[in-house]
Motif scaffolding. Structure first.
Motif, PDB file in Angstrom:
ATOM      1  N   VAL A 124     -23.265 -54.452 -17.206  1.00  0.00           N
ATOM      2  CA  VAL A 124     -24.421 -54.992 -16.493  1.00  0.00           C
ATOM      3  C   VAL A 124     -25.496 -55.359 -17.501  1.00  0.00           C
ATOM      4  CG1 VAL A 124     -26.195 -54.604 -14.739  1.00  0.00           C
ATOM      5  CG2 VAL A 124     -23.931 -53.553 -14.463  1.00  0.00           C
ATOM      6  N   SER A 125     -25.978 -56.587 -17.399  1.00  0.00           N
ATOM      7  CA  SER A 125     -27.055 -57.073 -18.259  1.00  0.00           C
ATOM      8  C   SER A 125     -28.299 -57.292 -17.405  1.00  0.00           C
ATOM      9  CB  SER A 125     -26.656 -58.393 -18.929  1.00  0.00           C
ATOM     10  OG  SER A 125     -25.433 -58.264 -19.625  1.00  0.00           O
ATOM     11  N   ALA A 126     -29.407 -56.660 -17.800  1.00  0.00           N
ATOM     12  CA  ALA A 126     -30.671 -56.808 -17.074  1.00  0.00           C
ATOM     13  C   ALA A 126     -31.632 -57.643 -17.904  1.00  0.00           C
ATOM     14  CB  ALA A 126     -31.280 -55.438 -16.774  1.00  0.00           C
ATOM     15  N   PHE A 127     -32.514 -58.390 -17.230  1.00  0.00           N
ATOM     16  CA  PHE A 127     -33.468 -59.236 -17.945  1.00  0.00           C
ATOM     17  C   PHE A 127     -34.777 -59.307 -17.188  1.00  0.00           C
ATOM     18  CE2 PHE A 127     -31.226 -62.023 -15.058  1.00  0.00           C
ATOM     19  CZ  PHE A 127     -32.223 -62.831 -14.531  1.00  0.00           C
ATOM     20  N   HIS A 137     -36.756 -62.159 -13.003  1.00  0.00           N
ATOM     21  CA  HIS A 137     -35.998 -60.975 -13.417  1.00  0.00           C
ATOM     22  C   HIS A 137     -34.719 -60.841 -12.597  1.00  0.00           C
ATOM     23  CE1 HIS A 137     -37.367 -58.670  -9.839  1.00  0.00           C
ATOM     24  NE2 HIS A 137     -38.519 -59.294 -10.029  1.00  0.00           N
ATOM     25  N   GLY A 138     -33.824 -60.004 -13.100  1.00  0.00           N
ATOM     26  CA  GLY A 138     -32.571 -59.774 -12.391  1.00  0.00           C
ATOM     27  C   GLY A 138     -31.585 -59.015 -13.251  1.00  0.00           C
ATOM     28  N   SER A 139     -30.393 -58.843 -12.725  1.00  0.00           N
ATOM     29  CA  SER A 139     -29.302 -58.224 -13.469  1.00  0.00           C
ATOM     30  C   SER A 139     -28.007 -58.928 -13.088  1.00  0.00           C
ATOM     31  CB  SER A 139     -29.204 -56.718 -13.177  1.00  0.00           C
ATOM     32  OG  SER A 139     -29.005 -56.483 -11.792  1.00  0.00           O
ATOM     33  N   ILE A 140     -27.100 -59.024 -14.052  1.00  0.00           N
ATOM     34  CA  ILE A 140     -25.860 -59.753 -13.850  1.00  0.00           C
ATOM     35  C   ILE A 140     -24.683 -58.872 -14.239  1.00  0.00           C
ATOM     36  CG2 ILE A 140     -24.515 -61.802 -14.489  1.00  0.00           C
ATOM     37  CD1 ILE A 140     -27.104 -63.224 -15.074  1.00  0.00           C
ATOM     38  N   HIS A 141     -23.729 -58.795 -13.345  1.00  0.00           N
ATOM     39  CA  HIS A 141     -22.497 -58.032 -13.572  1.00  0.00           C
ATOM     40  C   HIS A 141     -21.339 -59.017 -13.500  1.00  0.00           C
ATOM     41  CE1 HIS A 141     -19.403 -55.005 -11.703  1.00  0.00           C
ATOM     42  NE2 HIS A 141     -19.049 -55.414 -12.899  1.00  0.00           N
ATOM     43  N   PRO A 142     -21.027 -59.690 -14.619  1.00  0.00           N
ATOM     44  CA  PRO A 142     -20.018 -60.748 -14.568  1.00  0.00           C
ATOM     45  C   PRO A 142     -18.609 -60.203 -14.441  1.00  0.00           C
ATOM     46  CG  PRO A 142     -20.725 -60.397 -16.823  1.00  0.00           C
ATOM     47  CD  PRO A 142     -21.573 -59.491 -15.976  1.00  0.00           C
ATOM     48  N   LYS A 143     -17.829 -60.856 -13.601  1.00  0.00           N
ATOM     49  CA  LYS A 143     -16.405 -60.537 -13.479  1.00  0.00           C
ATOM     50  C   LYS A 143     -15.608 -61.797 -13.787  1.00  0.00           C
ATOM     51  CE  LYS A 143     -16.316 -56.681 -10.168  1.00  0.00           C
ATOM     52  NZ  LYS A 143     -15.466 -55.824 -11.004  1.00  0.00           N
ATOM     53  N   MET A 400     -25.954 -36.786 -22.272  1.00  0.00           N
ATOM     54  CA  MET A 400     -25.826 -37.998 -21.462  1.00  0.00           C
ATOM     55  C   MET A 400     -25.659 -39.220 -22.357  1.00  0.00           C
ATOM     56  SD  MET A 400     -28.580 -37.592 -18.371  1.00  0.00           S
ATOM     57  CE  MET A 400     -28.150 -39.201 -17.766  1.00  0.00           C
ATOM     58  N   ASP A 401     -24.863 -40.184 -21.871  1.00  0.00           N
ATOM     59  CA  ASP A 401     -24.722 -41.442 -22.585  1.00  0.00           C
ATOM     60  C   ASP A 401     -26.075 -42.150 -22.626  1.00  0.00           C
ATOM     61  OD1 ASP A 401     -23.572 -43.492 -23.944  1.00  0.00           O
ATOM     62  OD2 ASP A 401     -21.955 -43.823 -22.504  1.00  0.00           O
ATOM     63  N   THR A 402     -26.152 -43.167 -23.445  1.00  0.00           N
ATOM     64  CA  THR A 402     -27.417 -43.874 -23.648  1.00  0.00           C
ATOM     65  C   THR A 402     -28.084 -44.247 -22.321  1.00  0.00           C
ATOM     66  OG1 THR A 402     -26.595 -44.793 -25.710  1.00  0.00           O
ATOM     67  CG2 THR A 402     -28.482 -45.885 -24.708  1.00  0.00           C
ATOM     68  N   ILE A 403     -29.299 -43.806 -22.141  1.00  0.00           N
ATOM     69  CA  ILE A 403     -30.072 -44.169 -20.954  1.00  0.00           C
ATOM     70  C   ILE A 403     -30.808 -45.467 -21.262  1.00  0.00           C
ATOM     71  CG2 ILE A 403     -31.953 -43.486 -19.422  1.00  0.00           C
ATOM     72  CD1 ILE A 403     -31.257 -40.575 -20.044  1.00  0.00           C
ATOM     73  N   PRO A 404     -30.768 -46.441 -20.380  1.00  0.00           N
ATOM     74  CA  PRO A 404     -31.502 -47.691 -20.656  1.00  0.00           C
ATOM     75  C   PRO A 404     -32.947 -47.399 -21.034  1.00  0.00           C
ATOM     76  CG  PRO A 404     -30.114 -47.957 -18.734  1.00  0.00           C
ATOM     77  CD  PRO A 404     -30.024 -46.511 -19.117  1.00  0.00           C
ATOM     78  N   ARG A 405     -33.383 -48.058 -22.093  1.00  0.00           N
ATOM     79  CA  ARG A 405     -34.715 -47.785 -22.640  1.00  0.00           C
ATOM     80  C   ARG A 405     -35.787 -48.572 -21.906  1.00  0.00           C
ATOM     81  NH1 ARG A 405     -36.572 -46.033 -27.804  1.00  0.00           N
ATOM     82  NH2 ARG A 405     -38.844 -45.979 -27.702  1.00  0.00           N
ATOM     83  N   TRP A 406     -35.479 -49.788 -21.488  1.00  0.00           N
ATOM     84  CA  TRP A 406     -36.521 -50.670 -20.987  1.00  0.00           C
ATOM     85  C   TRP A 406     -36.397 -51.000 -19.503  1.00  0.00           C
ATOM     86  CZ3 TRP A 406     -39.405 -50.144 -24.978  1.00  0.00           C
ATOM     87  CH2 TRP A 406     -38.840 -50.094 -26.253  1.00  0.00           C
ATOM     88  N   PHE A 407     -35.291 -50.599 -18.872  1.00  0.00           N
ATOM     89  CA  PHE A 407     -35.072 -50.890 -17.458  1.00  0.00           C
ATOM     90  C   PHE A 407     -34.695 -49.617 -16.716  1.00  0.00           C
ATOM     91  CE2 PHE A 407     -34.632 -54.911 -19.551  1.00  0.00           C
ATOM     92  CZ  PHE A 407     -35.051 -55.860 -18.638  1.00  0.00           C
ATOM     93  N   GLN A 408     -34.996 -49.605 -15.422  1.00  0.00           N
ATOM     94  CA  GLN A 408     -34.616 -48.473 -14.588  1.00  0.00           C
ATOM     95  C   GLN A 408     -33.943 -48.966 -13.313  1.00  0.00           C
ATOM     96  OE1 GLN A 408     -38.061 -46.261 -13.288  1.00  0.00           O
ATOM     97  NE2 GLN A 408     -39.322 -48.110 -13.061  1.00  0.00           N
ATOM     98  N   PHE A 409     -33.019 -48.137 -12.810  1.00  0.00           N
ATOM     99  CA  PHE A 409     -32.255 -48.484 -11.617  1.00  0.00           C
ATOM    100  C   PHE A 409     -33.054 -48.046 -10.396  1.00  0.00           C
ATOM    101  CE2 PHE A 409     -28.364 -48.029  -8.858  1.00  0.00           C
ATOM    102  CZ  PHE A 409     -28.037 -49.378  -8.880  1.00  0.00           C
ATOM    103  N   THR A 410     -33.551 -49.019  -9.655  1.00  0.00           N
ATOM    104  CA  THR A 410     -34.411 -48.730  -8.514  1.00  0.00           C
ATOM    105  C   THR A 410     -34.216 -49.801  -7.447  1.00  0.00           C
ATOM    106  OG1 THR A 410     -36.701 -48.255  -7.866  1.00  0.00           O
ATOM    107  CG2 THR A 410     -36.373 -49.942  -9.556  1.00  0.00           C
ATOM    108  N   THR A 411     -35.145 -49.913  -6.519  1.00  0.00           N
ATOM    109  CA  THR A 411     -34.986 -50.824  -5.387  1.00  0.00           C
ATOM    110  C   THR A 411     -35.787 -52.106  -5.597  1.00  0.00           C
ATOM    111  OG1 THR A 411     -34.654 -48.980  -3.866  1.00  0.00           O
ATOM    112  CG2 THR A 411     -35.232 -51.095  -2.887  1.00  0.00           C
ATOM    113  N   GLN A 423     -39.252 -51.630 -16.784  1.00  0.00           N
ATOM    114  CA  GLN A 423     -40.251 -50.573 -16.661  1.00  0.00           C
ATOM    115  C   GLN A 423     -41.368 -50.679 -17.687  1.00  0.00           C
ATOM    116  OE1 GLN A 423     -38.535 -46.684 -17.205  1.00  0.00           O
ATOM    117  NE2 GLN A 423     -37.133 -47.354 -18.823  1.00  0.00           N
ATOM    118  N   GLY A 424     -41.406 -51.810 -18.415  1.00  0.00           N
ATOM    119  CA  GLY A 424     -42.549 -52.072 -19.282  1.00  0.00           C
ATOM    120  C   GLY A 424     -42.409 -51.519 -20.687  1.00  0.00           C
ATOM    121  N   SER A 425     -43.385 -51.824 -21.506  1.00  0.00           N
ATOM    122  CA  SER A 425     -43.648 -51.279 -22.845  1.00  0.00           C
ATOM    123  C   SER A 425     -42.808 -51.881 -23.972  1.00  0.00           C
ATOM    124  CB  SER A 425     -43.498 -49.742 -22.870  1.00  0.00           C
ATOM    125  OG  SER A 425     -42.127 -49.351 -22.851  1.00  0.00           O
TER     126      SER A 425
END
Length: 438
Positions: A124-127, A137-143, A400-411, A423-425
């Motif tokens: 999954v790639s987030a931008f 903004h969005g996220s893409i899960h290519p198949k 835990m495996d690498t936690i995304p540094r700049w994005f968070q999984f939310t609604t 999530q900024g910064s």
């Protein structure tokens, strides 16, 4: 932001092209995102950089924000959604799969964007892009799947445009891409399916665009067309064109008048010199899910072998977007657009301020760009092994495996669905405790 007077490169350091021969590496129905592909299949960009190509025509979002009506704004957002696909035309190379935690940033005069690989399985790639006028903004899960002669690319994920000035947002999911003749014959691609852009926070308009199949005679190759409708399904404007060239707009009445005129001309005697072309032209105006009532009669007459006349002949139309011509030397450089040529460029002083996980710093991509296929292949294997070893080490240490540094999984507040949101910064450029993934 980027320097206004900087001249971005128009070539790569070495010529290169993509070799596509899947016989030895895949089986029918296999998900290609789970296969380690040879670098000869790749172009020298990460998928995060390919995601950034959404922004080549970011000016359309600036134009959308300047429009005074919801309808005007949605027209330019629709043009932006179509324009994002133009760079894929005739590009047959596969971008490198991003490593978990990999990032990519791009700053230009009218926007900036940050991308992060937030998941490895599934990928999954987030931008997140922003400017004074819009947020995208969005996220893409290519198949990617192989089906005998073709590869299907399904870009799962929702993208969102926000226009803060108008307190409006627009959401959609991209259509599928089909790459034909991957084993034998001339490679070619088409975008296929329905693209529905929903407006949130305004008067709930909707753009429904149909990306047409080329069909047995190729008359509809690259065509896209549809309507913007209101909450009562009233047609407000007609959008049409080719995703490889341009998108135009006109009043529905002009579309209807054109059909009526062609129908009247079609009543001329069968031996009329222009009769077959009239039928072909009428055939060209059928609109995906909006099939005119007279279409059945047209379909019966469509086997005349004549080329379809261009759909952009509706009088009174306005061009919303037109593609920028590619550099004349693009065939020597993976069919890159001029925008794509600069995506992996290291500008003077850039390496000192980049996040250490930026795609520009990947040695396998850099070596392929330099024409060193063997070196790129060795680095690709090394990076993949390093990523696996890191994962095993963390599992052994119960970390835990690498936690995304700049994005968070939310609604996503507009769709109500779970998504990866920024999530900024990032632009504070505090890159302490960043894992060495290269």
């Amino acid at each position: 932001m980027a320097r206004d007077n900087y001249s971005y490169r128009t070539t790569l350091p070495a010529r290169g092209h993509t070799e596509v021969n899947l016989c030895s590496v895949i089986s029918l129905g296999k998900d290609l995102s789970k296969i380690a592909m040879p670098v000869t299949f790749n172009e020298p960009l990460s998928f995060l950089q390919r995601v950034t190509e959404y922004m080549e025509y970011a000016k359309l979002l600036k134009l959308a924000a300047a429009e005074q009506t919801p309808l005007g704004r949605l027209q330019y957002v629709a043009a932006f959604a179509v324009s994002a696909l133009a760079s894929s035309w005739d590009r047959h190379g596969k971008p490198f799969n991003p490593l978990l935690g990999e990032t990519y940033e791009l700053e230009r005069e009218d926007f900036r964007i940050i991308c992060e690989q937030v998941s490895h399985h599934p990928p999954v790639s987030a931008f997140h892009a922003d400017s004074d006028d819009f947020v995208f903004h969005g996220s893409i899960h290519p198949k990617l799947k192989f089906w005998g002669k073709n590869i299907e690319v399904h870009p799962k994920g929702i993208v969102t445009v926000e226009l803060p000035k108008w307190k409006e947002a627009y959401t959609w999911q991209n259509v599928n891409c089909i790459l034909h003749n991957v084993l034998v014959g001339q490679l070619w691609m088409e975008q296929l399916g329905a693209l529905e852009i929903k407006q949130h926070g305004g008067i709930n308009l909707k753009a429904t665009l149909s990306f047409k199949s080329a069909g047995p005679n190729g008359k509809d190759l690259y065509r896209v067309e549809g309507f913007i409708t209101d909450a009562d399904k009233k047609r407000l404007v007609f959008l049409y064109g080719k995703w490889t060239e341009r998108l135009r707009v006109c009043e529905p009445s002009l579309y209807d008048e054109t059909l009526e005129r062609i129908k009247r001309d079609a009543k001329s005697p069968q031996n009329s010199p222009g009769h077959k072309k009239v039928l072909a032209k009428l055939h060209s105006f059928k609109v995906g899910a909006f099939k005119p009532s007279h279409q059945d009669a047209i379909d019966e007459s469509s086997a005349d072998g004549e080329d379809c006349l261009p759909v952009d002949e509706i009088p009174g139309s306005i061009t919303l977007w037109e593609v920028t011509p590619r550099p004349p030397n693009c065939s020597d450089y993976y069919q890159f657009t001029q925008f794509a040529m600069a995506l992996n460029e290291l500008e003077p002083g850039m390496s000192q301020r980049l996040c250490p996980t930026d795609s520009r710093l990947r040695p396998d991509i850099r070596k392929l760009e330099m024409g060193d296929q063997d070196g790129a292949a060795n680095e690709k294997v090394r990076l993949e092994e390093k990523q696996r070893d890191s994962r095993k080490s963390k599992k052994h240490k119960k970390v835990m495996d690498t936690i995304p540094r700049w994005f968070q999984f939310t609604t996503n507040p507009y769709t109500g669905q779970e998504d990866w949101l920024y999530q900024g910064s990032y632009w504070d450029r505090n890159y302490a405790e960043i894992e060495d993934i290269f």
